[in-house]
Design a protein around this motif. Structure first.
Motif, PDB file in Angstrom:
ATOM      1  N   ILE B  53       0.844  -1.197   0.000  1.00  0.00           N
ATOM      2  CA  ILE B  53       0.000   0.000   0.000  1.00  0.00           C
ATOM      3  C   ILE B  53       0.885   1.254   0.000  1.00  0.00           C
ATOM      4  O   ILE B  53       2.034   1.194   0.445  1.00  0.00           O
ATOM      5  CB  ILE B  53      -0.994   0.049   1.189  1.00  0.00           C
ATOM      6  N   ILE B  54       0.326   2.333  -0.510  1.00  0.00           N
ATOM      7  CA  ILE B  54       1.018   3.619  -0.449  1.00  0.00           C
ATOM      8  C   ILE B  54       0.359   4.453   0.630  1.00  0.00           C
ATOM      9  O   ILE B  54      -0.881   4.516   0.715  1.00  0.00           O
ATOM     10  CB  ILE B  54       0.977   4.340  -1.812  1.00  0.00           C
ATOM     11  N   VAL B  55       1.186   5.038   1.480  1.00  0.00           N
ATOM     12  CA  VAL B  55       0.690   5.924   2.525  1.00  0.00           C
ATOM     13  C   VAL B  55       1.346   7.276   2.288  1.00  0.00           C
ATOM     14  O   VAL B  55       2.559   7.356   2.137  1.00  0.00           O
ATOM     15  CB  VAL B  55       1.068   5.374   3.919  1.00  0.00           C
ATOM     16  N   ALA B  56       0.537   8.331   2.183  1.00  0.00           N
ATOM     17  CA  ALA B  56       1.108   9.624   1.794  1.00  0.00           C
ATOM     18  C   ALA B  56       0.443  10.780   2.527  1.00  0.00           C
ATOM     19  O   ALA B  56      -0.586  10.603   3.191  1.00  0.00           O
ATOM     20  CB  ALA B  56       0.980   9.814   0.293  1.00  0.00           C
ATOM     21  N   GLY B  57       1.034  11.952   2.360  1.00  0.00           N
ATOM     22  CA  GLY B  57       0.539  13.155   3.028  1.00  0.00           C
ATOM     23  C   GLY B  57      -0.606  13.819   2.283  1.00  0.00           C
ATOM     24  O   GLY B  57      -1.503  13.150   1.772  1.00  0.00           O
ATOM     25  N   ARG B  58      -0.533  15.129   2.204  1.00  0.00           N
ATOM     26  CA  ARG B  58      -1.623  15.895   1.604  1.00  0.00           C
ATOM     27  C   ARG B  58      -1.515  15.934   0.085  1.00  0.00           C
ATOM     28  O   ARG B  58      -0.435  15.895  -0.477  1.00  0.00           O
ATOM     29  CB  ARG B  58      -1.578  17.330   2.121  1.00  0.00           C
ATOM     30  N   ASN B  59      -2.671  16.039  -0.576  1.00  0.00           N
ATOM     31  CA  ASN B  59      -2.743  16.361  -2.007  1.00  0.00           C
ATOM     32  C   ASN B  59      -2.059  15.325  -2.890  1.00  0.00           C
ATOM     33  O   ASN B  59      -1.426  15.685  -3.891  1.00  0.00           O
ATOM     34  CB  ASN B  59      -2.119  17.747  -2.222  1.00  0.00           C
ATOM     35  N   PHE B  60      -2.198  14.051  -2.556  1.00  0.00           N
ATOM     36  CA  PHE B  60      -1.586  13.006  -3.373  1.00  0.00           C
ATOM     37  C   PHE B  60      -2.208  13.015  -4.770  1.00  0.00           C
ATOM     38  O   PHE B  60      -3.414  13.085  -4.931  1.00  0.00           O
ATOM     39  CB  PHE B  60      -1.795  11.623  -2.720  1.00  0.00           C
ATOM     40  N   GLY B  61      -1.349  12.971  -5.795  1.00  0.00           N
ATOM     41  CA  GLY B  61      -1.843  12.911  -7.175  1.00  0.00           C
ATOM     42  C   GLY B  61      -2.173  14.264  -7.766  1.00  0.00           C
ATOM     43  O   GLY B  61      -2.928  14.347  -8.736  1.00  0.00           O
ATOM     44  N   CYS B  62      -1.609  15.345  -7.208  1.00  0.00           N
ATOM     45  CA  CYS B  62      -1.915  16.660  -7.766  1.00  0.00           C
ATOM     46  C   CYS B  62      -1.259  16.805  -9.134  1.00  0.00           C
ATOM     47  O   CYS B  62      -0.330  16.063  -9.466  1.00  0.00           O
ATOM     48  CB  CYS B  62      -1.446  17.769  -6.836  1.00  0.00           C
ATOM     49  N   GLY B  63      -1.756  17.754  -9.916  1.00  0.00           N
ATOM     50  CA  GLY B  63      -1.172  18.004 -11.229  1.00  0.00           C
ATOM     51  C   GLY B  63      -2.050  17.512 -12.356  1.00  0.00           C
ATOM     52  O   GLY B  63      -3.263  17.660 -12.313  1.00  0.00           O
ATOM     53  N   SER B  64      -1.410  16.911 -13.325  1.00  0.00           N
ATOM     54  CA  SER B  64      -2.053  16.516 -14.580  1.00  0.00           C
ATOM     55  C   SER B  64      -3.210  15.533 -14.356  1.00  0.00           C
ATOM     56  O   SER B  64      -3.256  14.833 -13.351  1.00  0.00           O
ATOM     57  CB  SER B  64      -0.984  15.896 -15.469  1.00  0.00           C
ATOM     58  N   SER B  65      -4.109  15.472 -15.343  1.00  0.00           N
ATOM     59  CA  SER B  65      -5.246  14.555 -15.238  1.00  0.00           C
ATOM     60  C   SER B  65      -4.882  13.146 -15.691  1.00  0.00           C
ATOM     61  O   SER B  65      -5.734  12.282 -15.729  1.00  0.00           O
ATOM     62  CB  SER B  65      -6.401  15.083 -16.084  1.00  0.00           C
ATOM     63  N   ARG B  66      -3.614  12.928 -16.050  1.00  0.00           N
ATOM     64  CA  ARG B  66      -3.243  11.642 -16.659  1.00  0.00           C
ATOM     65  C   ARG B  66      -3.657  10.450 -15.803  1.00  0.00           C
ATOM     66  O   ARG B  66      -3.274  10.322 -14.650  1.00  0.00           O
ATOM     67  CB  ARG B  66      -1.742  11.622 -16.968  1.00  0.00           C
ATOM     68  N   GLU B  67      -4.461   9.605 -16.403  1.00  0.00           N
ATOM     69  CA  GLU B  67      -4.995   8.459 -15.677  1.00  0.00           C
ATOM     70  C   GLU B  67      -3.930   7.387 -15.451  1.00  0.00           C
ATOM     71  O   GLU B  67      -4.053   6.542 -14.565  1.00  0.00           O
ATOM     72  CB  GLU B  67      -6.183   7.887 -16.456  1.00  0.00           C
TER      73      GLU B  67
END
Lengths: 418, 170
Positions: B53-67
């Motif tokens: 599993i990935i455990v992360a802070g704030r705003n994971f996956g910000c930026g481009s819409s690339r799926e």
């Protein structure tokens, strides 16, 4: 209690009274995709149907890697062109048009009160015209092609009041960088951002597009400017009048109101590797860099090119700096050409590239080597974005980039003696 | 399902998850997985195992819409992502790819890189180092999409059902 623009338009289109937090299902007016259309087609083919529900809604613009720089990209474009013919997509813009957000805008495809969804995060741009425009992913677009509907959570809205007046050599780009720097890259996550106040009214449509475009960099779902005469005139010139303006009520509820006075705003620079790592230009002045980029969907319009040309006229760019100029569209390029700006860029030693996304996303036309530094008018400076993961991107206004290009180091454009 | 924690900070953007230079090349999910998190943690793609599993802070996956940012992580075997918050397009993309995403502050605070975890998605329960955490329940709409294996299979079924209904009516 009054409603915000987002509550009103989503409620109207879902046929029910809604408030922030509700989930609605709506049918969009326009569905945008670009070079990623090939990947969307791939998903669409898995759905077990052969026809797009309403091809009139599709807007497809080839812009990310144009003309194709490799066999793979060429194949990608070929698949898209075949699909466009097969599905009779009328609003298809091949490689001779420009960046999707500029092309869709200049064709009047994002009228006030319409809903635009796009497989691109900077779809927020059309808030400049009073449209509700929101970025989604590829599967989602494939699914909407088939079903003509999409679920959306009605966003809360942050209101940003722009007071005062921009000083000389300070621009829309500096406003939005300042806001993102102060508020953080996730400030508006899941929310809408509404720009208002006298400072917002005074902005040109091109400048409003800068703010809405970069609202995505503070996490915003959509952005909005109250449409005014500038917007109405723009659509009138295009011969488009069949739209219904939707506006926020006076007594609408906002999740937060942020005030920013523009009177004393300095030029701003976003430093590596996040867009919210923003400093006033005075703090980064003197930093050497290798490549300048003036263009992109953020700052590649005529007003941006005019400012850059005004600074570069009769000057030479620094011999150790490569300067790339990429107009946002063929139309903007033509205007720049007619005004003699392209000649100025050429004579000052810039490289003028065909309209498109260029090296902004690191695919072609000027990617960075390890250790290189770029100063760009784009909207993102993430690690590796323009090439090597060991390169560095600074973001600024066209004025700051042009002034710095002559100096070979980051320079405050207010020091340009004209 | 058991796995290991990969822990990251705030604002992990889609360019470091899946670099833009690969975005418009038609790659298979398995090929995409080889580039997952390439510009943030080159070790990830080499060492990630199914169930991690990935455990992360704030705003994971910000930026481009690339799926592909969601596709490559799922194809790499990532079972779920737990973060303080997600960027909205990534959040939708992950669900649309059938990759469960949870906002749970305490899990983020309590887990470290390399921790062994046991995640029971059905129960919404995560166990690690003798501790047990509950994950927030996913909205019904989201659950349906994840159960179907993503938005495309979900929509495919919906379209088939509505054709079936149409047939019955006529």
């Amino acid at each position: 209690m009054g409603q915000t623009f987002s509550e009103k338009i989503l409620g109207k289109r879902a046929g029910q009274k809604v408030k922030a937090g509700d989930i609605v299902v709506v049918s969009p007016d326009r569905i945008l995709s670009h070079d990623n259309t090939a990947a969307i087609i791939n998903e669409f083919r898995k759905l077990g149907i052969s026809q797009v529900r309403d091809p009139e809604k599709l807007v497809i613009v080839l812009d990310h890697v144009v003309p194709a720089s490799s066999e793979k990209y060429a194949q990608n474009h070929k698949i898209i062109r075949e699909f466009v013919r097969e599905q009779r997509v009328r609003n298809f813009f091949d490689i001779n048009h420009g960046i999707c957000h500029q092309v869709l805008s200049e064709h009047g495809l994002a009228a006030p009160g319409t809903i635009v969804i796009g497989a691109d995060s900077h779809t927020t741009t059309y808030g400049a015209f009073g449209a509700f425009s929101v970025g989604v992913g590829r599967s989602e677009v494939a699914s909407v092609w088939a079903t003509d509907e999409l679920w959306l959570r009605v966003p809360e809205t942050i209101k940003i009041n722009l007071e005062g007046q921009l000083p000389p050599w300070v621009y829309a780009k500096d406003i939005i960088l300042k806001i993102i720097g102060d508020q953080g890259a996730d400030k508006a996550n899941y929310q809408a951002v509404e720009f208002s106040g006298p400072g917002a009214k005074a902005l040109s449509l091109a400048s409003r597009m800068v703010l809405c475009n970069m609202a995505a960099e503070m996490g915003a779902k959509n952005a909005y400017f109250h449409p005014d005469k500038k917007v109405f005139d723009f659509f009138q010139e295009l011969g488009i009048s069949d739209y219904e303006v939707v506006t926020s009520d006076e007594d609408a509820q906002y999740s937060e109101v942020i005030n920013l006075n523009l009177d004393k705003l300095e030029p701003q620079v976003a430093c590596p590797h996040t867009v919210d790592n923003v400093r006033p230009v005075s703090e980064v002045e003197g930093l050497p860099f290798h490549q300048a980029l003036i263009g992109t969907c953020t700052n590649g319009r005529l007003e941006d090119l005019e400012v850059a040309a005004q600074i570069l006229r009769g000057k030479k760019v620094h011999p150790q700096v490569r300067v790339l100029i990429i107009p946002a569209s063929q139309k903007e390029l033509l205007k720049a050409l007619e005004k003699g700006l392209i000649k100025i860029f050429n004579e000052s030693g810039c490289v003028v590239i065909n309209p498109g996304c260029g090296p902004c996303l690191g695919a072609h036309q000027g990617v960075l080597a390890p250790g290189e530094v770029a100063l760009s008018t784009a909207n993102r400076n993430f690690r590796g974005r323009m090439g090597s993961r060991d390169s560095f991107i600074y973001l600024a206004s066209p004025a700051t980039v042009a002034a710095s290009a002559i100096e070979g180091r980051i320079k405050d454009p207010r020091k340009c003696l004209l | 399902m058991k796995g290991k924690v990969w822990k990251y900070g705030d604002n992990v953007n889609t360019d470091v998850i899946f670099p833009g230079k690969y975005t418009y090349s038609p790659l298979t999910p398995e090929e995409m997985a080889q580039h997952a998190l390439e510009d943030l943690d080159p070790e990830f793609a080499r060492q990630v195992r199914p169930g991690d599993i990935i455990v992360a802070g704030r705003n994971f996956g910000c930026g481009s819409s690339r799926e592909q940012a969601a596709i490559c992580l799922k194809a790499a075997g990532v079972q779920a992502i737990i973060a303080r918050s997600f960027a909205r397009i990534f959040f939708r993309n992950a669900i649309n790819q059938g990759l469960p995403v949870f906002v749970q502050e305490e899990v983020v605070a309590g887990l470290n890189q390399g921790d062994e975890v046991d995640l029971e998605l059905e129960k919404g329960e995560l166990v690690a180092g003798g501790k047990r955490w509950l994950l927030p329940p996913l909205p019904l709409m989201v659950l349906k999409i994840i159960k179907a294996g993503g938005l495309i299979p979900y929509t495919r079924q919906k379209l088939a059902d509505s054709r079936e209904d149409e047939k019955k009516r006529t």
